[in-house]
Design a protein around this motif. Structure first.
Motif, PDB file in Angstrom:
ATOM      1  N   PRO A  24       7.296   3.400 -53.348  1.00 26.35           N
ATOM      2  CA  PRO A  24       7.519   2.431 -52.263  1.00 26.35           C
ATOM      3  C   PRO A  24       6.269   1.615 -51.919  1.00 26.35           C
ATOM      4  O   PRO A  24       6.378   0.451 -51.526  1.00 26.35           O
ATOM      5  CB  PRO A  24       7.952   3.312 -51.087  1.00 26.35           C
ATOM      6  N   GLU A  25       5.098   2.196 -52.122  1.00 33.24           N
ATOM      7  CA  GLU A  25       3.847   1.481 -51.804  1.00 33.24           C
ATOM      8  C   GLU A  25       3.668   0.252 -52.714  1.00 33.24           C
ATOM      9  O   GLU A  25       2.873  -0.633 -52.418  1.00 33.24           O
ATOM     10  CB  GLU A  25       2.618   2.376 -51.997  1.00 33.24           C
ATOM     11  N   GLU A  26       4.386   0.239 -53.839  1.00 25.43           N
ATOM     12  CA  GLU A  26       4.222  -0.883 -54.781  1.00 25.43           C
ATOM     13  C   GLU A  26       5.232  -1.998 -54.539  1.00 25.43           C
ATOM     14  O   GLU A  26       5.296  -2.957 -55.293  1.00 25.43           O
ATOM     15  CB  GLU A  26       4.355  -0.369 -56.223  1.00 25.43           C
ATOM     16  N   LEU A  27       6.021  -1.850 -53.485  1.00 22.46           N
ATOM     17  CA  LEU A  27       7.103  -2.806 -53.230  1.00 22.46           C
ATOM     18  C   LEU A  27       6.818  -3.626 -51.964  1.00 22.46           C
ATOM     19  O   LEU A  27       6.659  -3.069 -50.881  1.00 22.46           O
ATOM     20  CB  LEU A  27       8.394  -1.992 -53.051  1.00 22.46           C
ATOM     21  N   THR A  28       6.736  -4.938 -52.130  1.00 18.15           N
ATOM     22  CA  THR A  28       6.616  -5.835 -50.976  1.00 18.15           C
ATOM     23  C   THR A  28       7.923  -6.597 -50.831  1.00 18.15           C
ATOM     24  O   THR A  28       8.459  -7.099 -51.822  1.00 18.15           O
ATOM     25  CB  THR A  28       5.449  -6.822 -51.170  1.00 18.15           C
ATOM     26  N   ILE A  29       8.433  -6.667 -49.623  1.00 17.36           N
ATOM     27  CA  ILE A  29       9.732  -7.313 -49.381  1.00 17.36           C
ATOM     28  C   ILE A  29       9.547  -8.440 -48.365  1.00 17.36           C
ATOM     29  O   ILE A  29       9.187  -8.187 -47.209  1.00 17.36           O
ATOM     30  CB  ILE A  29      10.745  -6.268 -48.847  1.00 17.36           C
ATOM     31  N   ILE A  30       9.735  -9.662 -48.824  1.00 15.17           N
ATOM     32  CA  ILE A  30       9.621 -10.822 -47.924  1.00 15.17           C
ATOM     33  C   ILE A  30      11.039 -11.153 -47.428  1.00 15.17           C
ATOM     34  O   ILE A  30      11.938 -11.383 -48.243  1.00 15.17           O
ATOM     35  CB  ILE A  30       9.016 -12.034 -48.668  1.00 15.17           C
ATOM     36  N   VAL A  31      11.217 -11.163 -46.125  1.00 12.39           N
ATOM     37  CA  VAL A  31      12.580 -11.234 -45.589  1.00 12.39           C
ATOM     38  C   VAL A  31      12.838 -12.542 -44.823  1.00 12.39           C
ATOM     39  O   VAL A  31      11.989 -13.016 -44.049  1.00 12.39           O
ATOM     40  CB  VAL A  31      12.852 -10.031 -44.650  1.00 12.39           C
ATOM     41  N   ASN A  32      14.035 -13.061 -45.037  1.00 16.82           N
ATOM     42  CA  ASN A  32      14.513 -14.235 -44.301  1.00 16.82           C
ATOM     43  C   ASN A  32      14.550 -13.971 -42.786  1.00 16.82           C
ATOM     44  O   ASN A  32      15.078 -12.953 -42.344  1.00 16.82           O
ATOM     45  CB  ASN A  32      15.937 -14.551 -44.796  1.00 16.82           C
ATOM     46  N   THR A  33      13.992 -14.902 -42.013  1.00 14.65           N
ATOM     47  CA  THR A  33      14.111 -14.779 -40.551  1.00 14.65           C
ATOM     48  C   THR A  33      14.853 -15.982 -39.944  1.00 14.65           C
ATOM     49  O   THR A  33      14.884 -16.127 -38.722  1.00 14.65           O
ATOM     50  CB  THR A  33      12.727 -14.642 -39.866  1.00 14.65           C
ATOM     51  N   GLY A  34      15.441 -16.807 -40.819  1.00 16.02           N
ATOM     52  CA  GLY A  34      16.216 -17.952 -40.309  1.00 16.02           C
ATOM     53  C   GLY A  34      17.435 -17.503 -39.518  1.00 16.02           C
ATOM     54  O   GLY A  34      17.971 -18.259 -38.712  1.00 16.02           O
ATOM     55  N   ASP A  35      17.894 -16.262 -39.754  1.00 22.26           N
ATOM     56  CA  ASP A  35      19.067 -15.725 -39.037  1.00 22.26           C
ATOM     57  C   ASP A  35      18.688 -15.137 -37.678  1.00 22.26           C
ATOM     58  O   ASP A  35      19.568 -14.684 -36.934  1.00 22.26           O
ATOM     59  CB  ASP A  35      19.701 -14.564 -39.827  1.00 22.26           C
ATOM     60  N   ASP A  36      17.383 -15.057 -37.396  1.00 27.62           N
ATOM     61  CA  ASP A  36      16.952 -14.430 -36.131  1.00 27.62           C
ATOM     62  C   ASP A  36      17.576 -15.158 -34.941  1.00 27.62           C
ATOM     63  O   ASP A  36      17.773 -16.381 -34.974  1.00 27.62           O
ATOM     64  CB  ASP A  36      15.416 -14.473 -36.003  1.00 27.62           C
ATOM     65  N   CYS A  37      17.877 -14.395 -33.919  1.00 28.00           N
ATOM     66  CA  CYS A  37      18.559 -14.981 -32.770  1.00 28.00           C
ATOM     67  C   CYS A  37      18.152 -14.227 -31.505  1.00 28.00           C
ATOM     68  O   CYS A  37      17.509 -13.180 -31.591  1.00 28.00           O
ATOM     69  CB  CYS A  37      20.066 -14.900 -32.971  1.00 28.00           C
ATOM     70  N   GLU A  38      18.559 -14.781 -30.373  1.00 30.57           N
ATOM     71  CA  GLU A  38      18.255 -14.101 -29.114  1.00 30.57           C
ATOM     72  C   GLU A  38      19.548 -13.821 -28.366  1.00 30.57           C
ATOM     73  O   GLU A  38      20.388 -14.712 -28.206  1.00 30.57           O
ATOM     74  CB  GLU A  38      17.322 -14.976 -28.269  1.00 30.57           C
ATOM     75  N   PHE A  39      19.743 -12.584 -27.976  1.00 27.17           N
ATOM     76  CA  PHE A  39      20.886 -12.190 -27.144  1.00 27.17           C
ATOM     77  C   PHE A  39      20.378 -11.293 -26.024  1.00 27.17           C
ATOM     78  O   PHE A  39      19.566 -10.394 -26.278  1.00 27.17           O
ATOM     79  CB  PHE A  39      21.929 -11.417 -27.959  1.00 27.17           C
ATOM     80  N   HIS A  40      20.876 -11.516 -24.806  1.00 29.16           N
ATOM     81  CA  HIS A  40      20.544 -10.670 -23.657  1.00 29.16           C
ATOM     82  C   HIS A  40      19.015 -10.561 -23.484  1.00 29.16           C
ATOM     83  O   HIS A  40      18.492  -9.498 -23.155  1.00 29.16           O
ATOM     84  CB  HIS A  40      21.185  -9.282 -23.810  1.00 29.16           C
ATOM     85  N   GLY A  41      18.326 -11.657 -23.814  1.00 34.49           N
ATOM     86  CA  GLY A  41      16.870 -11.685 -23.663  1.00 34.49           C
ATOM     87  C   GLY A  41      16.128 -10.942 -24.758  1.00 34.49           C
ATOM     88  O   GLY A  41      14.907 -10.780 -24.688  1.00 34.49           O
ATOM     89  N   LEU A  42      16.843 -10.514 -25.808  1.00 39.72           N
ATOM     90  CA  LEU A  42      16.204  -9.714 -26.857  1.00 39.72           C
ATOM     91  C   LEU A  42      16.105 -10.496 -28.163  1.00 39.72           C
ATOM     92  O   LEU A  42      17.024 -11.245 -28.522  1.00 39.72           O
ATOM     93  CB  LEU A  42      17.011  -8.426 -27.098  1.00 39.72           C
ATOM     94  N   HIS A  43      15.004 -10.263 -28.885  1.00 40.79           N
ATOM     95  CA  HIS A  43      14.820 -10.916 -30.186  1.00 40.79           C
ATOM     96  C   HIS A  43      15.449 -10.031 -31.262  1.00 40.79           C
ATOM     97  O   HIS A  43      15.031  -8.905 -31.476  1.00 40.79           O
ATOM     98  CB  HIS A  43      13.319 -11.113 -30.465  1.00 40.79           C
ATOM     99  N   ILE A  44      16.462 -10.592 -31.946  1.00 32.17           N
ATOM    100  CA  ILE A  44      17.146  -9.854 -33.021  1.00 32.17           C
ATOM    101  C   ILE A  44      16.707 -10.442 -34.358  1.00 32.17           C
ATOM    102  O   ILE A  44      16.697 -11.666 -34.511  1.00 32.17           O
ATOM    103  CB  ILE A  44      18.696  -9.990 -32.924  1.00 32.17           C
ATOM    104  N   SER A  45      16.346  -9.592 -35.305  1.00 29.36           N
ATOM    105  CA  SER A  45      15.995 -10.033 -36.670  1.00 29.36           C
ATOM    106  C   SER A  45      16.974  -9.356 -37.635  1.00 29.36           C
ATOM    107  O   SER A  45      16.647  -8.354 -38.267  1.00 29.36           O
ATOM    108  CB  SER A  45      14.562  -9.629 -37.024  1.00 29.36           C
TER     109      SER A  45
END
Ligand code: FO1
Length: 312
Positions: A24-45
């Motif tokens: 697992p230490e050899e794996l880097t995962i770059i993740v999409n955050t365009g779907d991030d949203c806010e509900f009930h004052g909370l940041h969802i990713s």
């Protein structure tokens, strides 16, 4: 070192397979955050959480998102208070979003918060949001422009889309480690995610596409389109509405400026010749990931394809 570009459920399954065969230490995962949203004052990713929950063994496997056996008591009470509850946040899932939001409010960046969540859940993979800055994928229809989650979850992706708007792409900088991990990798894997609103979003972050063109890494993508349809999500509809050919070839064309190898399903073998005419090596296998064994088998196939091409 292996670097991956990832969206939600399809990516999470392949990454689960990869995590069984790569330290697992050899794996880097770059993740999409365009779907991030806010509900009930909370940041969802959502995509970060889908990947973290999957790799931590917490995910609700049936849905592909959220936490297994979660309850929805908080959401039910929020409904009593008159709040919008179409985005289903479970009680345990809410703890992640509360923790994330508290850290963000204290001044930590999303990449730091993500690292903290990974550490606390015992994950050794390096999971990086594509950017720490504001970025929102929006869908323009004939009548309005709405957030991607509204298009997908609230409206059930029924609208005919006219344009995908990468809101924030002009100013969003890649998060620390994004460009470096692409440049330093031996292999970059583009996961079988939506090419427009998951991978396309990551590619819309400044410098990412150029880094993929410049890196010496072998770049392998897995097609999310099998026999003209998707396993999950609205990628096929979106491609059709935007006049993009709904096939593995259509996806290959979107990545043609940087891709070395394209893993397609064997049902699409007839398209191999056309993919190779784009200057991309085409290989086929069964790309459906129904079981854990399927995930591991596909991950091995992708790595072998990259290693063989490296020697060639
Ligand atoms: N997807 C749904 O279809 N309905 C939901 O109510 C929903 C809630 C949700 C909550 C947290 C989370 O991390 C993801 C959630 N998703 C939900 C998944 C998400 O909308 C999308 O699948 C991704 O954004 C696309 O990868």
């Amino acid at each position: 070192m292996i670097t991956t570009l990832a969206g939600g459920v399809g990516a999470a399954k392949l990454l689960d397979g990869l995590s069984s065969i790569v330290p697992p230490e050899e794996l880097t995962i770059i993740v999409n955050t365009g779907d991030d949203c806010e509900f009930h004052g909370l940041h969802i990713s959502p995509d970060i959480d889908i990947i973290i929950y999957t790799l931590a063994g917490l995910v609700d496997e049936e849905k592909g998102w959220g936490i297994k056996n979660d309850t929805f008591n908080c959401l039910e009470m929020l409904k009593v208070y008159g709040h919008d509850t179409w985005f289903k946040l479970g009680d345990r899932d809410l703890a992640t979003h509360i923790h994330r939001t508290m850290m963000l409010k204290s001044g930590y960046r999303l990449s730091e918060v993500t690292k903290d969540i990974c550490t606390r859940l015992g994950l050794k993979q390096r999971i990086i949001p594509m950017t720490d800055d504001y970025f929102a994928t929006k869908i323009r229809t004939d009548n309005e422009t709405m957030h991607f989650q509204e298009y997908l979850v609230k409206r059930g992706s029924v609208d005919v889309i006219r344009e995908i708007v990468y809101d924030g792409s002009e100013n969003a900088k890649p998060a620390p480690g994004v460009i470096e991990s692409i440049m330093e990798a031996e292999i970059v894997i583009i996961c079988p995610s939506n090419p427009l609103v998951s991978i396309g979003t990551i590619l819309a972050v400044k410098g990412v596409r150029q880094a993929l063109r410049n890196t010496k890494a072998k770049k392998v993508a897995v097609s999310p389109i099998i026999g003209g349809t998707v396993v999950k999500g609205p990628a096929d509809k979106m491609m059709r509405h935007l006049g993009i050919e709904v096939s593995a070839l259509g996806v290959a064309k979107l990545y043609a400026d940087f891709l070395d190898i394209f893993v397609m399903d064997e049902v699409d073998a007839a398209l191999m010749h056309d993919v190779e005419r784009l200057g991309i090596k085409a290989v086929t296998t069964n790309t459906l990931m129904k079981t854990k064994d399927d995930r591991v088998r596909l991950a091995k196939f992708v790595l072998d394809a990259a290693l063989m091409h490296r020697k060639a």
